[in-house]
Design an enzyme around this catalytic site. Structure first.
Site, PDB file in Angstrom:
ATOM      1  CB  SER A   1      -0.482  -8.904   1.936  1.00 55.94           C
ATOM      2  OG  SER A   1      -1.427  -7.528   1.319  1.00 55.94           O
TER       3      SER A   1
ATOM      4  CG  HIS B   1      -5.769  -6.612   3.074  1.00 53.93           C
ATOM      5  ND1 HIS B   1      -5.040  -6.449   4.174  1.00 53.93           N
ATOM      6  CD2 HIS B   1      -4.594  -6.940   2.355  1.00 53.93           C
ATOM      7  CE1 HIS B   1      -3.722  -6.142   4.163  1.00 53.93           C
ATOM      8  NE2 HIS B   1      -3.305  -6.284   2.399  1.00 53.93           N
TER       9      HIS B   1
ATOM     10  CG  HIS C   1      -3.228  -0.835   1.326  1.00 54.30           C
ATOM     11  ND1 HIS C   1      -4.082  -1.723   1.338  1.00 54.30           N
ATOM     12  CD2 HIS C   1      -1.410  -1.752   1.384  1.00 54.30           C
ATOM     13  CE1 HIS C   1      -3.719  -3.188   2.026  1.00 54.30           C
ATOM     14  NE2 HIS C   1      -2.054  -2.445   1.823  1.00 54.30           N
TER      15      HIS C   1
ATOM     16  CE1 TYR D   1      -3.895  -1.655  -2.928  1.00 52.48           C
ATOM     17  CE2 TYR D   1      -1.847  -0.873  -2.206  1.00 52.48           C
ATOM     18  CZ  TYR D   1      -2.945  -1.794  -1.781  1.00 52.48           C
ATOM     19  OH  TYR D   1      -3.177  -2.797  -1.292  1.00 52.48           O
ATOM     20  CD  GLU D   2      -7.155  -0.501  -0.532  1.00 53.41           C
ATOM     21  OE1 GLU D   2      -8.670  -1.105   0.210  1.00 53.41           O
ATOM     22  OE2 GLU D   2      -7.241  -0.482   1.049  1.00 53.41           O
TER      23      GLU D   2
ATOM     24  CB  ALA E   1       2.960  -8.748   1.017  1.00 52.93           C
TER      25      ALA E   1
ATOM     26  CG  MET F   1       2.949  -0.709  -2.712  1.00 50.47           C
ATOM     27  SD  MET F   1       1.571  -1.642  -3.382  1.00 50.47           S
ATOM     28  CE  MET F   1       2.590  -2.015  -4.864  1.00 50.47           C
ATOM     29  CB  SER F   2       1.557  -0.273   3.143  1.00 45.14           C
ATOM     30  OG  SER F   2       2.246  -1.489   4.014  1.00 45.14           O
TER      31      SER F   2
ATOM     32  CG  ASN G   1       7.510  -9.626  -4.728  1.00 42.86           C
ATOM     33  OD1 ASN G   1       6.428  -9.306  -3.323  1.00 42.86           O
ATOM     34  ND2 ASN G   1       8.682  -8.590  -5.132  1.00 42.86           N
TER      35      ASN G   1
ATOM     36  CG  HIS H   1      -2.570  -8.735  -5.272  1.00 36.47           C
ATOM     37  ND1 HIS H   1      -1.235  -8.603  -4.367  1.00 36.47           N
ATOM     38  CD2 HIS H   1      -3.530  -9.646  -4.831  1.00 36.47           C
ATOM     39  CE1 HIS H   1      -2.213  -8.746  -3.256  1.00 36.47           C
ATOM     40  NE2 HIS H   1      -3.122  -9.172  -3.357  1.00 36.47           N
TER      41      HIS H   1
HETATM   42  N1  HPA Z   1       6.733  -4.183  -4.611  1.00 38.63           N
HETATM   43  C1  HPA Z   1       5.947  -3.246  -4.030  1.00 38.63           C
HETATM   44  N2  HPA Z   1       5.040  -3.829  -2.716  1.00 38.63           N
HETATM   45  C2  HPA Z   1       4.810  -5.275  -2.374  1.00 38.63           C
HETATM   46  C3  HPA Z   1       5.504  -5.742  -3.168  1.00 38.63           C
HETATM   47  C4  HPA Z   1       6.951  -5.029  -4.080  1.00 38.63           C
HETATM   48  O1  HPA Z   1       7.761  -6.168  -5.085  1.00 38.63           O
HETATM   49  N3  HPA Z   1       5.706  -7.020  -3.035  1.00 38.63           N
HETATM   50  C5  HPA Z   1       4.784  -7.076  -2.082  1.00 38.63           C
HETATM   51  N4  HPA Z   1       4.183  -5.392  -1.860  1.00 38.63           N
END
Ligand code: HPA
Length: 272
Positions: A32, A67, A85, A87-88, A115, A209-210, A233, A245
């Site tokens: 990301s 992306h 991903h 989640y998509e 990320a 998430m990847s 973050n 996001h």
């Molecule tokens: N959680 C899950 N996936 C992420 C995060 C997070 O805080 N930051 C970037 N991808």
């Protein structure tokens, strides 16, 4: 993997082979906010073949902001700007098809970037973290199902899934890198603060998430892996404000220069 997975990989490989005969031994997956890094990693057009995901049989365009959706193939390195991903709503086979394709094209070293939210209290947004190990909490594995008879191992060893020598090399190239354990959740909601407390107790330093599906498949093919997370973050509940996001993508982009230097350094030290 489904029974047609090898066939899908072969078709994706043919799509690439129609455009280039290059056989880079190193591949990089950009996460990301990092898709643009590809422009700094590969030489100008004459020495690089850029293939849009739409041109690769079985690939579709990434649907997530930040992306891009293109594979760049140079002599020493293949770079995937954009990943798929879970989640998509994609199948695990869709998520790992690029990695299986790269392995079939001759890639032996995979560098995955992503990320992630920082759980370790010593992390700050903008930190780069070398992944030392992972915890798969996605609830499934791409290796479930018929085995990929071409080259995949049924029971890959995951002891040193993140190659110790590659981790050391990364640390030499950028001594400011931190290290940590990455926990993979399915998403797409960010975690609750209670989930972050759980992950911390489980031994996770980062959450995302990847990456884990790709690493499982890479290891099943014997491809060595380096994983680098950008802490975009602080994990949920740690910063006293909601996660966003856009911020994730922005922080991902803000470390671009440092990431380029690291990745370019790795490629130049690893190429034969
Ligand atoms: N959680 C899950 N996936 C992420 C995060 C997070 O805080 N930051 C970037 N991808």
């Amino acid at each position: 993997m489904q029974a047609d997975f090898r066939d899908r990989v072969d078709r994706a490989v043919s799509s690439v082979r129609q455009q280039t005969q290059r056989t880079p031994a190193i591949a990089i997956v950009l996460g990301s906010g990092l898709s643009d890094v590809v422009d700094d990693l590969v030489p100008e057009a004459r020495d690089t073949t850029i293939i849009g995901y739409r041109e690769i049989d079985g690939f579709t365009s990434p649907s997530v902001a930040g992306h891009r959706g293109a594979l760049a193939v140079a002599d020493d390195v293949a770079v995937m700007a954009g990943r798929f991903h879970f989640y998509e709503g994609r199948s695990m086979d869709d998520v790992v098809l690029p990695v299986a394709m790269l392995a079939s094209l001759g890639v032996r070293t995979l560098i995955v970037t992503n990320a992630a939210g920082g759980i370790d209290r010593n992390y700050q947004p903008g930190d780069l973290v070398v992944i030392t190990d992972h915890i798969n909490l996605m609830g499934t594995s791409p290796l479930i199902g018929p085995q990929d008879t071409a080259s995949g191992a049924r029971f890959p060893d995951m002891t040193d899934a993140y190659d110790p020598a590659l981790r050391e090399l990364a640390g030499e190239l950028d001594p400011g890198l931190k290290t940590g354990v990455y926990a993979a959740m399915s998403g797409p909601a960010y975690e609750t603060p209670a989930e972050i407390t759980m992950l911390e107790r489980l031994g996770a330093d980062l959450v995302g998430m990847s990456t884990v599906p790709e690493v499982l498949v890479a290891r099943s093919y014997g491809v060595r892996v380096l994983g680098v997370s950008t802490v975009t973050n602080l994990a949920a509940g740690r910063a006293g404000k909601p996660l966003d996001h856009r911020e994730v993508v922005e922080v991902g982009a803000s470390i671009r220069g440092r990431m380029v230097t690291l990745l370019a350094g790795l490629v130049s030290r690893l190429k034969v």
